[in-house]
Design an enzyme around this catalytic site. Structure first.
Site, PDB file in Angstrom:
ATOM      1  N   CYS A  92       0.802  -1.226   0.000  1.00 45.38           N
ATOM      2  CA  CYS A  92       0.000   0.000   0.000  1.00 45.38           C
ATOM      3  C   CYS A  92       0.837   1.281   0.000  1.00 45.38           C
ATOM      4  O   CYS A  92       1.386   1.637  -1.042  1.00 45.38           O
ATOM      5  CB  CYS A  92      -1.013  -0.045   1.145  1.00 45.38           C
ATOM      6  SG  CYS A  92      -2.402   1.077   0.854  1.00 45.38           S
ATOM      7  N   ARG A 100     -12.345   6.955  -1.323  1.00 49.70           N
ATOM      8  CA  ARG A 100     -11.246   6.029  -1.053  1.00 49.70           C
ATOM      9  C   ARG A 100     -11.664   4.652  -1.554  1.00 49.70           C
ATOM     10  O   ARG A 100     -12.855   4.308  -1.558  1.00 49.70           O
ATOM     11  CB  ARG A 100     -10.978   5.955   0.456  1.00 49.70           C
ATOM     12  CG  ARG A 100     -10.477   7.228   1.082  1.00 49.70           C
ATOM     13  CD  ARG A 100     -10.129   7.006   2.534  1.00 49.70           C
ATOM     14  NE  ARG A 100      -8.951   6.159   2.678  1.00 49.70           N
ATOM     15  CZ  ARG A 100      -7.697   6.602   2.603  1.00 49.70           C
ATOM     16  NH1 ARG A 100      -7.455   7.887   2.413  1.00 49.70           N
ATOM     17  NH2 ARG A 100      -6.691   5.780   2.733  1.00 49.70           N
ATOM     18  N   HIS A 144      -3.604  -5.385   2.415  1.00 57.21           N
ATOM     19  CA  HIS A 144      -3.295  -5.496   3.840  1.00 57.21           C
ATOM     20  C   HIS A 144      -3.972  -6.760   4.345  1.00 57.21           C
ATOM     21  O   HIS A 144      -4.491  -7.558   3.593  1.00 57.21           O
ATOM     22  CB  HIS A 144      -3.893  -4.312   4.622  1.00 57.21           C
ATOM     23  CG  HIS A 144      -3.367  -2.978   4.269  1.00 57.21           C
ATOM     24  ND1 HIS A 144      -2.165  -2.499   4.728  1.00 57.21           N
ATOM     25  CD2 HIS A 144      -3.892  -1.973   3.540  1.00 57.21           C
ATOM     26  CE1 HIS A 144      -1.987  -1.262   4.301  1.00 57.21           C
ATOM     27  NE2 HIS A 144      -3.019  -0.921   3.572  1.00 57.21           N
TER      28      HIS A 144
HETATM   29  N1  GLN Z   1      -1.844   6.916   2.188  1.00 59.65           N
HETATM   30  C1  GLN Z   1      -2.037   6.077   1.051  1.00 59.65           C
HETATM   31  C2  GLN Z   1      -3.407   6.269   0.422  1.00 59.65           C
HETATM   32  O1  GLN Z   1      -4.368   6.555   1.084  1.00 59.65           O
HETATM   33  C3  GLN Z   1      -1.789   4.631   1.442  1.00 59.65           C
HETATM   34  C4  GLN Z   1      -2.735   4.110   2.510  1.00 59.65           C
HETATM   35  C5  GLN Z   1      -2.380   2.760   3.069  1.00 59.65           C
HETATM   36  O2  GLN Z   1      -1.202   2.374   3.202  1.00 59.65           O
HETATM   37  N2  GLN Z   1      -3.406   2.038   3.482  1.00 59.65           N
HETATM   38  O3  GLN Z   1      -3.544   6.109  -0.772  1.00 59.65           O
END
Ligand code: GLN
Length: 245
Positions: free
Chosen positions: A97, A131, A199
């Site tokens: 990620c 998101r 994850h």
């Molecule tokens: N900050 C990054 C995003 O939101 C990665 C987030 C994460 O590692 N879950 O795209």
């Protein structure tokens, strides 16, 4: 040749460790120990240099934008050249990620550019839109493994990652969003350099993939000794069920 040892370097474990991504290291450690394979983990955080020849697997976890900001320039300044040298000699790099986004050229936010180490040809953009969150399952093929396999996990990212024309994704999205929410692809794999949005943590839910990483990183000539994976198989099945696969 002596007993094999998996030598891991964890990058920024104090900053890039969202969703208990450190569990990936624990899983590697346990699966090595259960087989009598040595395991060493070194951490490299802000300001620390890297010895490209001293580790078999470099691990970078996920992080919030603010944690990525703290690490990104440091990674370019103190670790980029060593990471390129390590990847060139076939070391495994696994980035999740936020760490995945830092493998590319940059993570672009509205009026800000967080630099990456350019280990793979990709860039990430924080576009308008929700998101990309939820359970995810992808199908992938890996060298030395017969037939397609499934990785299951959880994603939560605002960035959309676009691969350059010469790059190949890690896998094909079965359920979930993946790199952009629209490309039908997830992650990247160039040789032993792997980036993914999964994850979970990723490895406890996909022990077969942890074994592929261990075998690849240690150059194990023979198949790894099988383990009693009833719990790991149940975790994998649960993650697949959650994703609807
Ligand atoms: N900050 C990054 C995003 O939101 C990665 C987030 C994460 O590692 N879950 O795209």
């Amino acid at each position: 040749m002596g007993d094999p040892t998996l030598r891991v370097c964890a990058l920024y474990p104090d900053l890039l460790n969202i969703y208990a991504d450190r569990g990936n290291l624990l899983l590697l450690e346990r699966r090595c120990a259960w087989r009598g394979i040595g395991f060493e983990v070194t951490s490299a955080s802000l300001g620390d240099g890297l010895d490209p020849g001293a580790h078999d697997l470099f691990y970078i976890g996920g992080g919030q934008d603010r944690d990525q900001r703290l690490c990104a320039q440091d990674m370019v300044d103190t670790k980029r050249d060593a990471l390129h040298a390590a990847a060139d000699r076939g070391a495994v790099v696994l980035a999740v990620c936020g760490g995945y986004q830092l493998l590319g050229h940059a993570y672009e936010l509205e009026d800000e550019r967080i630099p990456g180490v350019g280990l793979v040809d990709l860039h990430t953009v924080r576009e308008a839109g929700p998101r990309l969150i939820g359970n995810v399952a992808i199908e992938l093929e890996l060298p030395g493994i017969d037939g397609p396999r499934v990785l299951a996990g959880f994603e939560n990212h605002a960035g959309r990652t676009h691969l350059g024309a010469g790059e190949r994704p890690l896998g094909r999205v079965l359920r979930g969003h993946g790199n952009t929410g629209a490309s039908a692809f997830e992650g990247v794999r160039r040789g032993n350099v792997i980036g993914t949005y999964l994850h979970g943590p990723l490895l406890p839910k996909n022990a077969w993939f942890a074994d592929w990483l261990i075998a690849t990183a240690t150059g194990a000539a023979e198949a790894l000794e099988p383990l009693d994976d009833r719990l790991e198989d149940a975790a994998h099945a649960g993650a697949r069920r959650a994703a609807g696969v």
